[in-house]
Design a protein around this motif. Structure first.
Motif, short mmCIF file in Angstrom:
data_model
loop_
_atom_site.label_atom_id
_atom_site.label_comp_id
_atom_site.label_asym_id
_atom_site.label_seq_id
_atom_site.Cartn_x
_atom_site.Cartn_y
_atom_site.Cartn_z
N SER A 44 1.06 -1.03 0.05
CA SER A 44 0.37 -0.03 -0.23
C SER A 44 0.99 1.09 0.24
O SER A 44 0.69 2.39 -0.87
N ASN A 45 1.43 1.54 0.85
CA ASN A 45 2.61 2.31 0.73
C ASN A 45 3.78 2.81 -0.56
O ASN A 45 3.69 3.57 -0.94
N ARG A 46 3.91 1.68 -1.09
CA ARG A 46 4.42 1.65 -1.80
C ARG A 46 3.31 1.92 -3.86
O ARG A 46 3.76 3.50 -4.14
N SER A 47 2.24 1.71 -3.65
CA SER A 47 1.21 2.14 -4.57
C SER A 47 0.85 3.47 -3.96
O SER A 47 0.96 4.24 -5.01
N ARG A 48 1.06 4.48 -3.41
CA ARG A 48 0.80 5.52 -2.33
C ARG A 48 1.71 6.22 -2.89
O ARG A 48 1.60 7.59 -3.57
N LEU A 49 3.60 5.55 -2.95
CA LEU A 49 4.26 6.76 -3.08
C LEU A 49 4.35 6.52 -4.65
O LEU A 49 4.10 7.78 -5.44
N VAL A 50 3.57 5.56 -5.80
CA VAL A 50 3.77 6.09 -6.73
C VAL A 50 2.86 6.81 -7.50
O VAL A 50 3.08 7.92 -8.24
N ILE A 51 1.30 7.08 -7.11
CA ILE A 51 0.51 7.31 -6.86
C ILE A 51 1.22 9.11 -6.98
O ILE A 51 1.02 10.04 -8.11
N ALA A 52 1.60 9.54 -6.11
CA ALA A 52 1.58 10.78 -5.36
C ALA A 52 3.07 11.31 -6.43
O ALA A 52 2.80 12.29 -7.13
N CYS A 53 4.28 10.51 -7.03
CA CYS A 53 5.21 10.83 -7.61
C CYS A 53 4.42 11.18 -8.92
O CYS A 53 4.82 12.01 -10.28
N LEU A 54 3.35 10.28 -9.71
CA LEU A 54 2.60 11.00 -11.25
C LEU A 54 2.07 11.52 -10.52
O LEU A 54 2.12 12.63 -11.84
N VAL A 61 4.49 19.36 -15.51
CA VAL A 61 4.22 19.30 -16.95
C VAL A 61 3.22 20.47 -16.79
O VAL A 61 3.19 20.89 -17.93
N ILE A 62 1.64 20.20 -16.32
CA ILE A 62 1.07 20.84 -16.39
C ILE A 62 1.38 22.61 -16.13
O ILE A 62 1.48 24.21 -16.94
#
Length: 471
Positions: A44-54, A61-62
């Motif tokens: 779950s922590n890895r997923s949150r980190l990936v989502i936050a970076c994305l 970019v915007i």
């Protein structure tokens, strides 16, 4: 009792854990619960980190490119057509396409690149030392040397020729360097490479008898293509075509989009000053060359009478220096290279509307006006007058202004209005050149004279000295 104790003592590890059969899945889940919880938390922590970076990447970019540029692949479908005034490229004119179609095609091709360039200018403005106003969404057009006529802004073109294009002679240019042998196989017939600059290559054609032609083939080479490259070359040809009658501007013998046939030259004014000819020249000879330089700028500006009867320049060169004067014959110099210039407009038929270019941070040139070293500062034809003064200074002293100083210090002196050192001259010819330098190199653009006034001043003094020398 003894059996139970023995059983427990014989397998203490088995007795330490609860015993389950294979069908008890709930018990298995309960037995692995601490490990399962740890594994789920890490995932779950890895997923949150990936989502936050994305999310951070998308926001960055915007913020950097803006949402409009991100939609560029769909701009043709989503964007409302923007009106582009009718300054069109020759190739579309030759195909006889309607002006409405050209404007819309030009809009869809150009707008996204324009917006990206504006965003990039803003980033550079933020990161670099900038004193001029921050670039706006409309500054791209002036930045790329294409001053488009727009009645809504109140700054229309001054002369009708500014809306035209040079006459293409592509067939003539394509046939240069091709020689048909008796076997009728086309082969290249001595088209020798001469030199190249930042964007141009120069080639020397030869006649069938081996003699070089009086013209050279000058063509653009690309690291990256952009629409303004074609417009710049088109403008280069247009100016030479319009100044054909002038003996102080390089002559053109043919034009085809990215290629011109221009007058052959043996060198530049900078080369001449750095050689032995300059040291051997008399003051009167230097004054004659100063007259050629000033007359070249005057003729290139192509003064046109406005509706109010005021003579106004119609184009700014924006890159005048010693190397732009070509020695077309011994001691004869002509102004060259007009693809960086800007067509001028007028709001009230008495004054020139400014155009905008980003500050010059490259090449270390010390010939430019102070406003050219600022980011997006307003500019007009008076930048050419200042650069003419710098070129006359080089003719007079043998070196460009602040030539011996490091570039940052030289640029600071130019911004601050500091004048380069000049010796005192007693010869009237050299005094005339010195006065012209001081006239041109005024810190405030409003204090500088018109180029025609500088040319008339030098010509008047030259005629006087010529009469004295003839006596």
């Amino acid at each position: 009792r003894h059996r139970i104790v023995a059983s427990q003592s014989s397998s203490p590890q088995r007795s330490a854990l609860p015993q389950h059969n294979g069908n008890d899945t709930k018990a298995k889940k309960r037995s692995n619960y601490p490990f399962r919880k740890l594994s789920n938390n890490a995932s779950s922590n890895r997923s949150r980190l990936v989502i936050a970076c994305l999310i951070a990447f998308i926001v960055g970019v915007i913020k950097y490119f803006s949402w409009k540029s991100l939609l560029s692949p769909f701009s043709k479908l989503l964007a409302t057509p923007r009106y582009f005034p009718p300054r069109v490229i020759s190739v579309t004119e030759s195909l006889d396409i309607s002006s409405e179609t050209m404007e819309l095609d030009y809009d869809f091709v150009d707008f996204t690149k324009a917006h990206k360039q504006v965003m990039w200018d803003k980033v550079k403005w933020d990161k670099k030392r900038a004193r001029g106003p921050k670039p706006t969404g409309d500054s791209w057009y002036e930045r790329h040397r294409v001053v488009l006529q727009d009645e809504n802004t109140g700054c229309p073109f001054i002369a009708d020729w500014q809306k035209t294009n040079p006459n293409p002679t592509c067939n003539t240019i394509h046939e240069i360097g091709i020689h048909v042998t008796p076997m009728e196989k086309p082969v290249m017939y001595r088209l020798d490479f001469l030199n190249e600059g930042a964007f141009k290559q120069v080639w020397q054609p030869y006649l069938e008898n081996g003699e070089p032609t009086d013209f050279v083939l000058k063509t653009t080479f690309f690291n990256d293509y952009a629409e303004e490259d074609l417009l710049g070359d088109q403008q280069d040809g247009l100016v030479m075509e319009r100044t054909t009658a002038s003996k102080y501007v390089v002559s053109m013998f043919g034009y085809c989009h990215f290629t011109n046939l221009v007058q052959r030259a043996s060198g530049t004014l900078s080369n001449w000053i750095g050689g032995t000819s300059w040291k051997k020249s008399t003051p009167l000879e230097l004054l004659r060359i100063a007259d050629m330089m000033a007359q070249g700028v005057k003729d290139m500006h192509m003064y046109t009478e406005s509706k109010d009867g005021v003579l106004l320049p119609t184009i700014a060169h924006a890159d005048i220096k010693g190397s732009q004067y070509l020695e077309t014959s011994p001691g004869q110099f002509r102004l060259n290279d007009f693809n960086r210039g800007s067509l001028l407009t007028s709001k009230d038929s008495k004054t020139i509307c400014p155009f905008y270019l980003p500050g010059v941070h490259h090449k270390g040139s010390t010939m430019r006006a102070p406003e050219e070293y600022e980011d997006n500062a307003p500019q007009d034809d008076k930048i050419d007058v200042f650069s003419l003064g710098s070129s006359l200074y080089q003719l007079l002293t043998g070196e460009p202004p602040f030539y011996r100083l490091p570039r940052p210090e030289a640029m600071e002196n130019i911004r601050a209005g500091v004048q380069p050192p000049m010796p005192e001259y007693s010869d009237p010819c050299l005094v005339t050149i010195q006065k012209a330098v001081k006239m041109c190199r005024q810190d405030n653009a409003k204090d500088r004279p018109w180029s025609r006034d500088v040319a008339d001043f030098i010509r008047k003094e030259l005629e006087k000295q010529e009469q004295l020398a003839a006596q």
